[in-house]
Write an enzyme that holds these catalytic residues in place. Structure first.
Site, mmCIF file in Angstrom:
data_model
loop_
_atom_site.group_PDB
_atom_site.id
_atom_site.type_symbol
_atom_site.label_atom_id
_atom_site.label_comp_id
_atom_site.label_asym_id
_atom_site.label_seq_id
_atom_site.Cartn_x
_atom_site.Cartn_y
_atom_site.Cartn_z
ATOM 1 N N ARG A 1 0.853 -1.187 0.000
ATOM 2 C CA ARG A 1 0.000 0.000 0.000
ATOM 3 C C ARG A 1 0.889 1.237 0.000
ATOM 4 N NH1 ARG A 1 -4.247 -2.123 -1.724
ATOM 5 N NH2 ARG A 1 -5.527 -0.345 -1.075
ATOM 6 N N GLU B 1 -3.420 7.575 -6.104
ATOM 7 C CA GLU B 1 -3.308 6.893 -7.387
ATOM 8 C C GLU B 1 -4.305 7.448 -8.383
ATOM 9 O OE1 GLU B 1 -3.508 2.654 -6.823
ATOM 10 O OE2 GLU B 1 -1.623 2.605 -5.701
ATOM 11 N N HIS C 1 0.459 0.208 -10.444
ATOM 12 C CA HIS C 1 -0.323 -0.733 -9.627
ATOM 13 C C HIS C 1 -0.653 -2.001 -10.421
ATOM 14 C CE1 HIS C 1 -3.114 -0.845 -5.886
ATOM 15 N NE2 HIS C 1 -2.700 -2.053 -6.201
#
Length: 637
Positions: free
Chosen positions: A325, A354, A373
């Protein structure tokens, strides 16, 4: 703080003696049944389910099949049966509505469509989300949708399940979910290997300058001497968070000849030893690591855990790899450490925001590799996550315990089925007790059982809390939020398990006593507490004791008229006459007494609730010392 390193922590075992209830901290309307046309894809899906069902059945019938395999088989069988009912529009099957808020693999969507009405709505605004969730029984999200307390408020109690297609659940307000009795499930296993592989890929890429070399070649350059890397053999990798993904990274790092150490205050020493991994404390891991692979969820404990102080304690050649994370790293501190040469570099797949904004201090650096990601972005992982979260959502919607439930205690479907009659009993005892007393603060419950150490009381306790509070609230009270509701109402529940003698049922009896104000003193025992006791007979709940009176009252539903009277001839007839005059039908009558011509407790079951005038007429009968009405919900299984 078990949850600091595991997205879904272990839950403490239920106590086997007297215990004060505590809650784990950071732990509707229906649609009309619709006929579903059996198109080609539905038929294929149905055939596929039967094929899978057959394979599971064969494996689970085999000698030595594990209990877990049998349990998994039973869960899949139940889901498959419901899917078949839903697909055929079976009478009585009400199809729930599932809102899919972010992209989900086709296999997961197909599974959901066979069970319920599915609406895929991607890229919703907050206002659109709040509008749609009010019409949804479940919602499935990834990391981009924030499921806040406002979302639960907008659902007005209808939302029963939140499915997170992935591991981390920091975008879901668990406290609000629990308050609203909503189960939160995730998909903790399907993307484990994909995330571990991506972490290893980032490490290898950084060690051998793969990203920089590719960029250089695309510019027509040939910079062999400028892109000399380092070998991974004999380097030390410090795995920070030794859960599922961390363990898989350890296996792969060992295959590369690396020395593996790990820090996780909650990891099993036996598990680490079995994998050949050395568990160390945080400071030792920071001091010894050459590469750091981060695998913890974002919690208040881990928020910005990797900061300026930690980077200063690392080796100058240290590289930080993060596929967990984004918020566990302080971006500004990492940028400063890189500028000062305190560490060598970083490889990041996740970010605090993000996508990261253009002014993120880590963007555009030659010693930082960035990927968008991609940890779970493999074909296999995407399909696996979709199926895993869809199965968990369907299981939770069916009212059964989902293996990946985050905020609900795990009670097996077999145990739940066995306990349901006793759960109904204690629910009804709670209702009776609170209609005879006001504002309970301390409640003692005793379970009489042959096996005190083996009795899991969580479902029973949840139903007691439901019975104690449901007449004062419109909120859902269930296994998910019962302990929280009790805590918020400042109701202290003390549980005791006593050993029953002789051959008895799972629970031979339940007794509930509580300190509360009462307008019906006959409900008090010699200690001045409201006291109700009961047992299950032929699958139905019975009240067997009220105060000091022995009774035999069926609690399956309806209205009860309770009268304390002088034990003398003609009283029953007089009460019956008053009820008949009001056209109230009597379903049963029972009397318990302390002795002939002494005090007696008469309980009459009636089909219609008496009016205040009729109740007053009953109370005015000479021999009646006091009376009260108790309403009970009907029992359905």
């Amino acid at each position: 703080q078990r949850g600091a390193y595991e997205a879904r922590g272990r839950r403490p075992r239920t106590t086997t003696t007297t215990a004060t209830v505590t809650r784990e901290s950071d732990r509707v309307s229906r649609r009309e049944t619709k006929e579903v046309a059996m198109n080609g894809s539905a038929r294929v899906a149905s055939c596929g389910r039967r094929a899978v069902r057959g394979r599971h059945a064969a494996s689970c019938r085999a000698p030595g099949a594990s209990r877990a395999s049998r349990s998994r088989m039973a869960r899949h069988q139940a889901i498959a049966d419901d899917l078949d009912k839903a697909s055929l529009g079976a009478p009585g099957f009400e199809r729930p509505t599932v809102l899919v808020a972010e992209k989900l693999g086709a296999a997961g969507i197909e599974l959901l469509e066979q069970y319920g009405n599915v609406e895929c709505a991607y890229g919703m605004s907050e206002a659109e989300l709040l509008e749609k969730v009010a019409e949804s029984d479940a919602i499935i999200v990834r990391s981009g949708t924030q499921v806040t307390k406002e979302v639960f408020a907008a659902s007005k109690g209808r939302l029963r399940v939140v499915g997170r297609a992935g591991v981390g659940i920091d975008n879901v307000d668990l406290h609000a979910a629990t308050q609203n009795g909503c189960v939160v499930v995730n998909a903790p296993t399907a993307n484990t290997v994909a995330a571990a592989e991506h972490g290893i890929a980032l490490m290898c890429s950084f060690a051998r300058n793969v990203a920089q070399a590719d960029a250089s070649m695309r510019q027509g350059k040939w910079e062999r001497s400028a892109l000399v890397g380092v070998s991974l053999v004999d380097k030390t990798i410090a795995i920070m968070g030794f859960g599922k993904v961390g363990s898989e990274v350890a296996r792969r790092a060992q295959g590369l000849g690396m020395k593996v150490i790990a820090h996780d205050p909650y990891a099993s020493a036996d598990k680490a030893k079995a994998l050949g991994v050395e568990l160390v404390d945080f400071d030792e891991a920071v001091a010894r690591g050459d590469f750091f692979s981060l695998h913890m969820p974002l919690t208040p404990t881990t928020d910005k855990m990797f900061n300026a102080e930690v980077f200063r304690a690392m080796k100058p050649n240290a590289v930080v790899i993060n596929v967990a994370r984004g918020g566990v790293i302080n971006d500004n501190d990492l940028a400063a450490a890189l500028d000062a040469g305190e560490i060598a570099g970083a490889a990041l797949d996740v970010y605090t925001v993000e996508p990261p904004p253009a002014d993120n201090p880590l963007v555009g650096r030659p010693n930082v590799i960035l990927t968008p990601h991609l940890g779970a972005s493999t074909v296999e992982a995407q399909e696996g996550v979709a199926v895993e979260v869809a199965e968990a959502v369907v299981t939770a919607l069916r009212g059964e315990p989902a293996p990946s439930a985050i905020n609900a205690p795990m009670v097996s479907s077999e145990l739940m089925k066995e306990l349901m009659p006793y759960a109904d009993l204690i629910h009804k005892l709670g209702i009776v007790a609170t209609q005879l007393g006001k504002n309970p603060k301390k409640v003692n419950v005793t379970y009489k059982t042959q096996a005190p150490d083996d009795l899991d009381t969580r479902l029973l306790r949840a139903n007691l809390v439901k019975g104690l509070v449901e007449h004062t609230t419109n909120a859902t009270v269930n296994l998910v939020n019962a302990d929280l509701v009790a805590e918020e109402r400042q109701i202290e529940i003390l549980e005791t398990k006593s050993t029953a003698t002789g051959k008895t049922d799972l629970v031979s009896g339940v007794e509930v006593s509580m300190t509360a104000e009462s307008d019906f003193p006959s409900a008090l025992n010699k200690k001045g507490k409201i006291f109700v006791g009961g047992k299950v007979k032929d699958g139905e709940p019975y009240l067997t004791k009220l105060g000091d009176f022995e009774l035999d009252v069926n609690l399956s539903g309806g209205c009860l008229v309770l009268c304390r009277q002088s034990d003398q001839p003609g009283v029953i007839g007089k009460v019956g006459t008053q009820l008949a005059a009001a056209d109230i039908n009597v379903s049963f009558m029972t009397v318990g007494r302390t002795g002939p011509r002494e005090d007696a407790m008469m309980v009459i079951g009636v089909d219609e609730k008496p009016t205040q005038e009729t109740a007053a007429a009953v109370s005015a009968i000479d021999a009646i010392k006091e009376s009260v009405l108790v309403d009970l919900p009907m029992t359905f299984f």
